[in-house]
Design an enzyme around this catalytic site. Sequence first.
Site, PDB file in Angstrom:
ATOM      1  N   HIS A 155     -42.258 -45.040  33.367  1.00 30.30           N
ATOM      2  CA  HIS A 155     -40.874 -44.968  33.870  1.00 30.30           C
ATOM      3  C   HIS A 155     -39.884 -44.671  32.742  1.00 30.30           C
ATOM      4  CE1 HIS A 155     -42.443 -47.014  37.537  1.00 30.30           C
ATOM      5  NE2 HIS A 155     -43.158 -47.684  36.647  1.00 30.30           N
ATOM      6  N   SER A 276     -26.632 -24.327  16.448  1.00 27.96           N
ATOM      7  CA  SER A 276     -25.581 -24.040  17.421  1.00 27.96           C
ATOM      8  C   SER A 276     -24.584 -23.090  16.787  1.00 27.96           C
ATOM      9  CB  SER A 276     -24.893 -25.354  17.817  1.00 27.96           C
ATOM     10  OG  SER A 276     -23.581 -25.086  18.294  1.00 27.96           O
ATOM     11  N   LYS A 282     -25.955 -29.074  14.262  1.00 29.21           N
ATOM     12  CA  LYS A 282     -27.019 -29.107  15.266  1.00 29.21           C
ATOM     13  C   LYS A 282     -28.339 -28.540  14.784  1.00 29.21           C
ATOM     14  CE  LYS A 282     -26.257 -29.620  19.502  1.00 29.21           C
ATOM     15  NZ  LYS A 282     -26.695 -30.707  20.339  1.00 29.21           N
ATOM     16  N   GLU A 289     -37.615 -26.596  24.814  1.00 29.00           N
ATOM     17  CA  GLU A 289     -36.815 -26.426  26.042  1.00 29.00           C
ATOM     18  C   GLU A 289     -37.215 -25.157  26.786  1.00 29.00           C
ATOM     19  OE1 GLU A 289     -32.487 -27.103  25.271  1.00 29.00           O
ATOM     20  OE2 GLU A 289     -33.259 -27.684  23.311  1.00 29.00           O
TER      21      GLU A 289
END
Length: 456
Positions: A155, A276, A282, A289
């Site tokens: 979970h 970024s 970043k 992804e």
Amino acid sequence: MALWSGRFSEATDSLVSRFSESISFDRRLYPFDIQGSKAHARMLARQNIISQADADVIVAGLDGILADIEAGRFDFCEELEDIHMNIEARLTERIGQAGARLHTGRSRNDQVATDERLYLRHETDACDEALRALQRTLVDLGMAWPNVIMPGFTHLQHAQPVLFAHHLLAYVEMFGRDRERLADGRRRINRLPLGAGAIAGSTLPLDREFVAAELGFEEILRNSMDAVGDRDALIEFLSCLAIIAMHISRLAEDIVLWFSQEFAFIELGDAFTTGSSLMPQKKNPDVAELARGKTGRVYGHLMALLTTMKGLPLTYNRDMQEDKEGLFDAVDTVQLTLATMTAMLATLKPRQERMAAAASDPALMATDLAEWLVRRGTPFREAHHQVGRFVGFCAEHGLALNQATLEQMQQSIPSATAECLELFDAQRSVEARNLLGGTAPGQVARQLAFWQQRLQ
Ligand code: ARG
């Protein structure tokens, strides 16, 4: 002029050419189309359907075309619709009359089915190899960090301490089953359609056994209508790719989580992360992804082909030409994703101290305490209840489980002894799960050794 133009008195409308061509994408079948045609020509000569001299010229001509295509010297032509007619027309241009004998006893229906099976067999092997490389990278990672402990999650909540290597090996198992599925599907791919003709076979004395042996097919499709009218070899292969993509996506999701500031469980190489354009600080896990994101289109291609096939009457229908672009894209997507994820994982480093800190939460050892009670005769349900009461007591008093005194523990767990206070140790907890499939270091070392040997 189309190779089938005999009964037509008007040229095909240019819209129809554009609408129905497949040469813009099925050209990638060329090596398989040529391989199939060479086997077919040899068989025709063996059966005295064409002369040996014609077969020799055909085979040499096809080899020449193969070389031309590979050297970028072949002009693919939309009016010739597809790869089959592009190659056949060029062959006849090159060698004359003999070329016009190649299509004897053959239809594009059994030809395309054959090309696709040769292609699927080839890509099955390529996917298998890519999965093997991924498994090896995961096993190497586990071997490099065999003692790193991290929290295991259910979970997405801390569950129990596990070895980082154990977590990685879970994926090795998944990708291992993906390879089993590919191998199993390969048996059904590896069957010969040629000889089925357009639908019903041929009046000519074709030797399908010979063609099958030439092309390395283990079996011959028994029913000519099935041979030209079914695409389940593609669908099954796409299903395998969909499951592979799902497994990659889950691994990618773990990477994304672990790389976040909240977890900070891992580092990734600069070459496999991106920045970024706005925020200078970043470092993003874009590879993971995208790997997760590309799963959608792989599923989509499977759904598209299932849907294309569902209402088709037997046997071949032109709808089936729609089977290719999605298949090719799924293959390209999965193979590039596997290669990129594998290379990225080779740069992954666990941040041991962060993982250890997260795994040291004594609450993760609550089960260990319950099982300690079980070993001393308490029924599990009762043990679970007592430990639950203790957890509740600690929560109420703002204590971590290892901050309570033995007396406080005994209020909830009457049979607790001083030994119980020592259970709140992640290392000890991991070591105690020493059974087949468990996360104890000895068990994990055995699994790593098993896979290392198997993946050699
Ligand atoms: N390009 C076609 C396909 O991919 C080849 C088979 C065409 N057969 C036919 N009868 N038109 O399906």
